[in-house]
Design a protein around this motif. Structure first.
Motif, PDB file in Angstrom:
ATOM      1  N   LYS A   4       1.334  -1.131   0.008  1.00 49.68           N
ATOM      2  CA  LYS A   4      -0.365  -0.431  -0.099  1.00 49.68           C
ATOM      3  C   LYS A   4       0.960   1.379   0.493  1.00 49.68           C
ATOM      4  CE  LYS A   4      -4.723  -1.848   1.793  1.00 49.68           C
ATOM      5  NZ  LYS A   4      -4.925  -1.770   1.128  1.00 49.68           N
ATOM      6  N   CYS A   5       0.684   2.007  -1.263  1.00 46.57           N
ATOM      7  CA  CYS A   5       1.547   2.529  -1.330  1.00 46.57           C
ATOM      8  C   CYS A   5       0.715   4.133  -1.744  1.00 46.57           C
ATOM      9  CB  CYS A   5       2.319   2.500  -2.041  1.00 46.57           C
ATOM     10  SG  CYS A   5       3.525   3.725  -3.095  1.00 46.57           S
ATOM     11  N   SER A   6       1.446   5.700  -1.307  1.00 40.53           N
ATOM     12  CA  SER A   6       0.323   6.690  -1.252  1.00 40.53           C
ATOM     13  C   SER A   6       1.776   7.807  -1.790  1.00 40.53           C
ATOM     14  CB  SER A   6       0.037   7.233  -0.307  1.00 40.53           C
ATOM     15  OG  SER A   6       0.448   7.623   0.755  1.00 40.53           O
ATOM     16  N   TYR A   7       1.476   9.083  -2.754  1.00 39.26           N
ATOM     17  CA  TYR A   7       2.525  10.066  -3.158  1.00 39.26           C
ATOM     18  C   TYR A   7       1.954  10.868  -3.132  1.00 39.26           C
ATOM     19  CZ  TYR A   7       0.891   8.967  -8.388  1.00 39.26           C
ATOM     20  OH  TYR A   7       0.457   8.477  -9.060  1.00 39.26           O
ATOM     21  N   SER A   8       2.702  12.165  -3.524  1.00 45.09           N
ATOM     22  CA  SER A   8       2.062  13.686  -3.437  1.00 45.09           C
ATOM     23  C   SER A   8       3.311  14.338  -4.516  1.00 45.09           C
ATOM     24  CB  SER A   8       1.872  14.045  -1.554  1.00 45.09           C
ATOM     25  OG  SER A   8       3.282  14.131  -1.363  1.00 45.09           O
ATOM     26  N   TYR A   9       3.291  15.225  -4.925  1.00 47.33           N
ATOM     27  CA  TYR A   9       3.929  16.240  -5.431  1.00 47.33           C
ATOM     28  C   TYR A   9       2.889  17.687  -5.617  1.00 47.33           C
ATOM     29  CZ  TYR A   9      -0.016  14.282  -8.807  1.00 47.33           C
ATOM     30  OH  TYR A   9      -1.407  14.136  -9.579  1.00 47.33           O
ATOM     31  N   PRO A  10       3.792  18.832  -5.804  1.00 44.99           N
ATOM     32  CA  PRO A  10       3.137  20.489  -6.002  1.00 44.99           C
ATOM     33  C   PRO A  10       1.727  19.936  -7.151  1.00 44.99           C
ATOM     34  CG  PRO A  10       5.827  19.870  -6.422  1.00 44.99           C
ATOM     35  CD  PRO A  10       5.158  18.880  -6.872  1.00 44.99           C
ATOM     36  N   GLU A  11       1.283  21.075  -6.155  1.00 45.44           N
ATOM     37  CA  GLU A  11      -0.093  21.125  -8.095  1.00 45.44           C
ATOM     38  C   GLU A  11      -0.018  21.451  -8.841  1.00 45.44           C
ATOM     39  OE1 GLU A  11      -2.313  23.649  -4.967  1.00 45.44           O
ATOM     40  OE2 GLU A  11      -2.778  22.893  -3.575  1.00 45.44           O
ATOM     41  N   ASP A  12       0.728  22.654  -8.953  1.00 43.87           N
ATOM     42  CA  ASP A  12       1.209  23.198 -10.342  1.00 43.87           C
ATOM     43  C   ASP A  12       1.956  21.560 -11.677  1.00 43.87           C
ATOM     44  OD1 ASP A  12       3.249  23.167  -9.588  1.00 43.87           O
ATOM     45  OD2 ASP A  12       4.506  24.961 -10.429  1.00 43.87           O
ATOM     46  N   GLU A  13       1.780  20.758 -10.848  1.00 47.27           N
ATOM     47  CA  GLU A  13       2.311  19.227 -11.848  1.00 47.27           C
ATOM     48  C   GLU A  13       1.095  18.328 -11.868  1.00 47.27           C
ATOM     49  OE1 GLU A  13       6.624  18.018 -10.336  1.00 47.27           O
ATOM     50  OE2 GLU A  13       7.169  19.869  -9.817  1.00 47.27           O
ATOM     51  N   SER A  14       1.888  17.627 -13.077  1.00 47.71           N
ATOM     52  CA  SER A  14       0.863  16.883 -13.563  1.00 47.71           C
ATOM     53  C   SER A  14       1.534  15.113 -13.544  1.00 47.71           C
ATOM     54  CB  SER A  14      -0.323  17.216 -14.619  1.00 47.71           C
ATOM     55  OG  SER A  14       0.826  16.939 -15.344  1.00 47.71           O
ATOM     56  N   VAL A  15       1.467  14.173 -13.055  1.00 48.24           N
ATOM     57  CA  VAL A  15       1.838  13.067 -13.130  1.00 48.24           C
ATOM     58  C   VAL A  15       1.914  12.295 -14.491  1.00 48.24           C
ATOM     59  CG1 VAL A  15       2.268  10.927 -13.029  1.00 48.24           C
ATOM     60  CG2 VAL A  15       1.843  12.417 -11.048  1.00 48.24           C
ATOM     61  N   ARG A  16       2.784  12.122 -15.153  1.00 52.36           N
ATOM     62  CA  ARG A  16       3.205  11.209 -17.034  1.00 52.36           C
ATOM     63  C   ARG A  16       3.111   9.721 -16.579  1.00 52.36           C
ATOM     64  NH1 ARG A  16       6.855  15.690 -19.781  1.00 52.36           N
ATOM     65  NH2 ARG A  16       8.566  14.182 -18.532  1.00 52.36           N
ATOM     66  N   GLU A  17       4.335   9.159 -15.731  1.00 52.96           N
ATOM     67  CA  GLU A  17       4.775   7.968 -15.889  1.00 52.96           C
ATOM     68  C   GLU A  17       5.117   7.521 -14.313  1.00 52.96           C
ATOM     69  OE1 GLU A  17       7.811   5.248 -17.758  1.00 52.96           O
ATOM     70  OE2 GLU A  17       8.225   7.394 -18.230  1.00 52.96           O
ATOM     71  N   THR A  18       4.209   6.722 -14.272  1.00 51.25           N
ATOM     72  CA  THR A  18       4.553   6.069 -12.879  1.00 51.25           C
ATOM     73  C   THR A  18       5.654   4.424 -13.068  1.00 51.25           C
ATOM     74  OG1 THR A  18       2.735   4.822 -12.581  1.00 51.25           O
ATOM     75  CG2 THR A  18       3.063   6.222 -11.437  1.00 51.25           C
ATOM     76  N   ALA A  19       6.510   3.938 -12.127  1.00 47.13           N
ATOM     77  CA  ALA A  19       7.199   2.653 -12.386  1.00 47.13           C
ATOM     78  C   ALA A  19       7.379   2.556 -10.723  1.00 47.13           C
ATOM     79  CB  ALA A  19       8.450   3.044 -13.021  1.00 47.13           C
ATOM     80  N   TRP A  20       7.359   1.029 -10.943  1.00 46.21           N
ATOM     81  CA  TRP A  20       7.861   0.439  -9.433  1.00 46.21           C
ATOM     82  C   TRP A  20       9.275  -0.895  -9.939  1.00 46.21           C
ATOM     83  CZ3 TRP A  20       7.025  -0.146  -4.682  1.00 46.21           C
ATOM     84  CH2 TRP A  20       6.001   0.543  -3.946  1.00 46.21           C
ATOM     85  N   PHE A  21      10.213  -0.665  -9.304  1.00 50.00           N
ATOM     86  CA  PHE A  21      11.244  -0.957  -9.459  1.00 50.00           C
ATOM     87  C   PHE A  21      11.945  -2.436  -8.544  1.00 50.00           C
ATOM     88  CE2 PHE A  21      11.466   2.989 -11.699  1.00 50.00           C
ATOM     89  CZ  PHE A  21      12.710   3.019 -13.218  1.00 50.00           C
ATOM     90  N   LYS A  22      12.743  -2.759  -8.318  1.00 53.39           N
ATOM     91  CA  LYS A  22      13.796  -3.633  -7.336  1.00 53.39           C
ATOM     92  C   LYS A  22      15.294  -3.651  -7.440  1.00 53.39           C
ATOM     93  CE  LYS A  22      14.083  -8.676  -6.108  1.00 53.39           C
ATOM     94  NZ  LYS A  22      13.679  -9.980  -6.198  1.00 53.39           N
ATOM     95  N   GLY A  23      15.222  -3.688  -6.542  1.00 56.75           N
ATOM     96  CA  GLY A  23      17.200  -3.537  -5.785  1.00 56.75           C
ATOM     97  C   GLY A  23      17.629  -4.759  -6.197  1.00 56.75           C
ATOM     98  N   MET A  24      18.729  -4.860  -7.134  1.00 61.52           N
ATOM     99  CA  MET A  24      18.900  -6.641  -7.294  1.00 61.52           C
ATOM    100  C   MET A  24      21.066  -5.624  -7.471  1.00 61.52           C
ATOM    101  SD  MET A  24      16.090  -7.470 -10.456  1.00 61.52           S
ATOM    102  CE  MET A  24      16.903  -9.485 -10.304  1.00 61.52           C
ATOM    103  N   LEU A  25      21.712  -6.926  -7.459  1.00 58.57           N
ATOM    104  CA  LEU A  25      22.925  -6.985  -7.893  1.00 58.57           C
ATOM    105  C   LEU A  25      22.827  -7.154  -8.967  1.00 58.57           C
ATOM    106  CD1 LEU A  25      25.534  -6.124  -6.079  1.00 58.57           C
ATOM    107  CD2 LEU A  25      25.754  -8.116  -6.070  1.00 58.57           C
ATOM    108  N   GLN A  26      23.631  -6.749  -9.662  1.00 58.57           N
ATOM    109  CA  GLN A  26      24.268  -6.765 -11.431  1.00 58.57           C
ATOM    110  C   GLN A  26      25.395  -6.331 -12.257  1.00 58.57           C
ATOM    111  OE1 GLN A  26      20.566  -4.976 -14.018  1.00 58.57           O
ATOM    112  NE2 GLN A  26      19.751  -6.299 -13.286  1.00 58.57           N
ATOM    113  N   ASP A  27      26.353  -7.227 -12.517  1.00 56.60           N
ATOM    114  CA  ASP A  27      27.452  -6.726 -13.207  1.00 56.60           C
ATOM    115  C   ASP A  27      28.149  -5.958 -11.380  1.00 56.60           C
ATOM    116  OD1 ASP A  27      27.085  -7.990 -15.093  1.00 56.60           O
ATOM    117  OD2 ASP A  27      25.909  -6.193 -15.944  1.00 56.60           O
ATOM    118  N   GLU A  28      27.398  -6.785 -10.275  1.00 52.26           N
ATOM    119  CA  GLU A  28      28.840  -6.755  -9.154  1.00 52.26           C
ATOM    120  C   GLU A  28      28.486  -5.564  -9.013  1.00 52.26           C
ATOM    121  OE1 GLU A  28      33.014  -7.473  -9.357  1.00 52.26           O
ATOM    122  OE2 GLU A  28      32.249 -10.005  -9.592  1.00 52.26           O
ATOM    123  N   THR A  29      26.742  -4.534  -9.284  1.00 49.62           N
ATOM    124  CA  THR A  29      26.729  -3.629  -8.977  1.00 49.62           C
ATOM    125  C   THR A  29      25.482  -3.357  -8.713  1.00 49.62           C
ATOM    126  OG1 THR A  29      27.990  -2.526 -10.285  1.00 49.62           O
ATOM    127  CG2 THR A  29      26.112  -0.798  -9.531  1.00 49.62           C
TER     128      THR A  29
END
Length: 324
Positions: A40-65
């Motif tokens: 369950k997640c919620s987010y906020s931003y300034p009123e004069d902005e509009s959201v264009r895209e959202t995404a979820w990420f996972k932290g992973m170890l790739q190429d030792e990074t």
């Protein structure tokens, strides 16, 4: 003038930081393999902005990074991640059919018409399996048995089943009917069960009976087979036959032969009497009830006929008519 401009820029940046945020209702989840979980997640931003895209990420170890990788590009999350949020304030995510590899940290990101922002904090997910164990797994009837269902998730009520039927107590004294496959689950998640664990209950022979392959009285010279049957775990491996000719005498005489099957290829009158089978295994031994075996002579009494002054003896079984 330059100082004033810098001050105004810093003030604006502080204002922007103060008006956007990402909030997780529960930042630490523990769930079971095969189940679903909702971040369950919620987010906020300034009123004069509009959201264009959202995404979820996972932290992973790739190429030792250590990297944040978008879930949409990970094949293992195809058809398993379901974004429940919108482009306004809701950023909730549901993951289905959880696997142990899903354990890790998850981040939310959104992009407006001015800035792209990501959550500083993460949601941590721990995926665990239910593991059933029995102590001890092999017991004798009457021994104490303890069932244990282990998982890294806390504060869950476990439920036990034996061969699909619910078990009310996790500790009990073993009985013969308690042998079977045990599995555990979590209350409310009955469709998710641990791998089964077998309980082996050892007991001495029960319900020992004698099976006779022929019924009724036996004629001298005929054959008969007596078979000793029983229920035991492990199966009975020793048998002893007892014979008593005089049914009025309680003394027993040991019959020669000690296998499960007692056979007579040509019975005699002396075989008449009661028979008892004793079956045994490493746990103990038990005896059957008595079975009466009756043997009759094949020759019946003569029938005497008097004809005139001659006396003719006829056998009942003789198929020849004698004329005089």
């Amino acid at each position: 003038m330059i100082k004033v401009l810098i001050f105004l820029l810093l003030q604006q940046a502080e204002k922007v930081r103060a008006t956007w945020s990402v909030t997780f209702e529960n930042p630490d989840h523990c769930a079971f393999k095969g189940s679903s979980v909702e971040f369950k997640c919620s987010y906020s931003y300034p009123e004069d902005e509009s959201v264009r895209e959202t995404a979820w990420f996972k932290g992973m170890l790739q190429d030792e990074t250590w990297k944040r990788v978008r879930l949409s590009v990970l094949p293992s999350y195809t058809n398993r991640s379901d974004y429940q949020g919108d482009h306004i304030n809701n950023c909730s995510l549901v993951l289905h059919n959880l696997q142990e590899d899903d354990t890790g940290h998850y981040f939310f990101w959104f992009d407006t018409n001015k800035y792209g922002r990501r959550s500083k904090q993460s949601v941590h997910l721990s995926v665990t399996e239910l593991k059933a164990s029995i102590r001890p797994i092999r017991v004798r009837a009457g021994d104490r048995v303890t069932l244990e269902c282990t998982t890294t998730c806390q504060n869950h009520r476990t439920i036990w089943f034996r061969d699909g039927r619910r078990v009310t107590e996790p500790e009990f004294q073993a009985q013969t009917e308690y042998a079977g496959n045990y599995s555990c689950t979590i209350e409310g998640l009955n469709s998710l069960q641990s791998d089964p664990v077998a309980l082996d209950v050892l007991y001495s022979p029960l319900n020992v009976t004698i099976e006779v392959n022929r019924s009724g009285p036996l004629l001298v010279g005929s054959s008969v087979t007596l078979t000793c049957r029983s229920a035991a775990n492990p199966a009975a491996d020793t048998y002893t036959w007892w014979y008593r000719r005089d049914v009025s005498n309680s003394s027993l005489q040991l019959q020669e032969g000690s296998g499960q099957v007692l056979s007579f290829s040509s019975v005699q009158l002396t075989h008449t009497g009661t028979y008892i089978c004793q079956a045994g295994n490493p746990v103990g031994q038990s005896r059957s009830a008595e079975v009466l075996l009756t043997v009759e002579d094949t020759v019946h009494p003569f029938i005497v006929l008097g004809i005139g002054i001659k006396v003719i003896f006829l056998l009942v079984l003789t198929p020849v008519i004698i004329w005089t």
